[in-house]
Scaffold this motif. Sequence first.
Motif, short mmCIF file in Angstrom:
data_model
loop_
_atom_site.label_atom_id
_atom_site.label_comp_id
_atom_site.label_asym_id
_atom_site.label_seq_id
_atom_site.Cartn_x
_atom_site.Cartn_y
_atom_site.Cartn_z
N ASN A 1 0.86 -1.18 0.00
CA ASN A 1 0.00 0.00 0.00
C ASN A 1 0.89 1.23 0.00
OD1 ASN A 1 -2.60 -1.42 0.42
ND2 ASN A 1 -1.55 -2.07 2.29
N HIS A 2 0.52 2.22 -0.74
CA HIS A 2 1.33 3.43 -0.73
C HIS A 2 0.47 4.68 -0.74
CE1 HIS A 2 1.32 1.66 -4.76
NE2 HIS A 2 1.35 2.87 -5.28
N SER A 3 0.99 5.67 -0.02
CA SER A 3 0.28 6.94 0.13
C SER A 3 0.87 7.93 -0.85
CB SER A 3 0.46 7.49 1.55
OG SER A 3 -0.10 6.62 2.47
N ASP B 1 -1.16 12.14 -8.34
CA ASP B 1 -2.24 11.37 -8.95
C ASP B 1 -1.60 10.28 -9.81
OD1 ASP B 1 -4.28 12.88 -7.89
OD2 ASP B 1 -5.21 13.36 -9.80
N GLU B 2 -2.18 9.08 -9.77
CA GLU B 2 -1.58 7.97 -10.50
C GLU B 2 -2.65 7.36 -11.42
OE1 GLU B 2 0.85 5.03 -8.20
OE2 GLU B 2 -0.65 3.65 -8.99
N VAL B 3 -2.37 7.40 -12.72
CA VAL B 3 -3.33 6.87 -13.71
C VAL B 3 -2.68 5.71 -14.44
CG1 VAL B 3 -4.70 7.37 -15.75
CG2 VAL B 3 -4.39 9.12 -14.01
N PRO C 1 -4.38 6.66 0.31
CA PRO C 1 -3.52 5.54 -0.12
C PRO C 1 -4.25 4.58 -1.04
CG PRO C 1 -4.31 5.18 2.12
CD PRO C 1 -4.83 6.53 1.69
N HIS C 2 -3.45 3.82 -1.80
CA HIS C 2 -4.02 2.72 -2.57
C HIS C 2 -3.03 1.56 -2.52
CE1 HIS C 2 -1.54 4.75 -5.62
NE2 HIS C 2 -1.33 3.53 -6.07
N GLY C 3 -3.50 0.41 -2.94
CA GLY C 3 -2.66 -0.78 -2.91
C GLY C 3 -3.43 -1.94 -3.48
FE LIG Z 1 0.55 3.03 -7.12
#
Ligand SMILES: [Fe+2]
Length: 386
Positions: free
Chosen positions: A297-299, A304-306, A333-335
């Motif tokens: 998981n990363h914050s 922005d990540e597309v 965060p996403h992961g």
């Molecule tokens: Fe990512």
Amino acid sequence: MRYVQLGEVPRKHHIQFRQPDGSLYAEQVFGTRGFSGPMSTLYHINLPTEISGFEDKGSVKVEYLDDEALRHRHLKTAGMQPHGDAISGRVPLMGNQDLEWHQLVVAEQMETFYKNSDGDEILFIHDGSGELQSMFGTVKFLPGDYLVIPRGIIYRLVFDSLPTRMIALVCYGPVEIPKRYRNEYGQILEHAPYKERDFRAPDSLPVHREKGEFQVLIRARNRHTLYTHPYHPLDVIGWDGYVFPYAFNINDFQPITGKIHMPPPIHQTFACHNFVVCSFCPRMLDYHPQAIPVPYNHSNVDSDEVLYYVNDKFGSRKGIEEGSITLHPLGIPHGPQPGAVEASLGATRTEELAVMVDTFHPFKLTKNALEIESPDYWKSWQTKRS
Ligand SMILES: [Fe+2]
């Protein structure tokens, strides 16, 4: 980029260079950042300044949605219908002060030439093949090619077959090879995930001497203006320099792999102003006996990540399909989705193929994006409780 020469050029620049009829070729110095950035010098049969007319074609300014709630997004492009040519078929999905992301399912061949003076373009060809015909010559393109077209270059795409799926990124700043991949002379270093030979410059220069009425659609100041020239705009007899359109195929990217999970910068392909373009390619996975091959998981609190999924084999994502776009916005965060970490253990290889754009300023979506959104994507991280 690097120095390239194609066609006929005189012994020195800015000296007399005559056509067979005794008249002078028209020299054009073509720079993308004044007289202190990369430049090329072209020799035209006709005056590049001569036009027979122009016509306003209206604003192309992208309208964005404001005041949306912060959340992870999933857009599905697979259902988009073929529409327009490689320019008129551009469907803006998102953008910010540094770039625009347009999605296309091209239905028609381009009838006019095009010139984008508002930004450099990166065109990602998902499928299909053909030729990029430009004032610098011809670059053949294939599925998986990034076509980089510096601002101001007159070009058109000629497809072998249609429809063709592609992405058009309009980049307001320059598109460059990351500095850490280059030495002080600009040469690409041995640790980089590609070398100069992987970048395909124009390799033929058809010279058009036809007279008549030829149209070039120019994007500048967020407007389209249709110029009519009394000669074919691809009338260059030769050129040399550091500015030219080129292709780089995503399958020529050499993934950098490691003992434990390697961070996203190892996938970086292009450096742009306030954003990067990365390529996630099939590769061997981490080889530590207890390695977790999918990302932690990363914050990305400031980015922005597309991701655009060129196939449906992305280890850390569930529920995506070929042509999906996920937007993981800055601030949360996403992961991997639940179960993806356990499922990845012991995997030795991934077949994923994806293009990523990471921006330092937030993307805003357009109404077009909402029409293809899968609205429940944010729920895909919910763990099932009995
Ligand atoms: Fe990512």
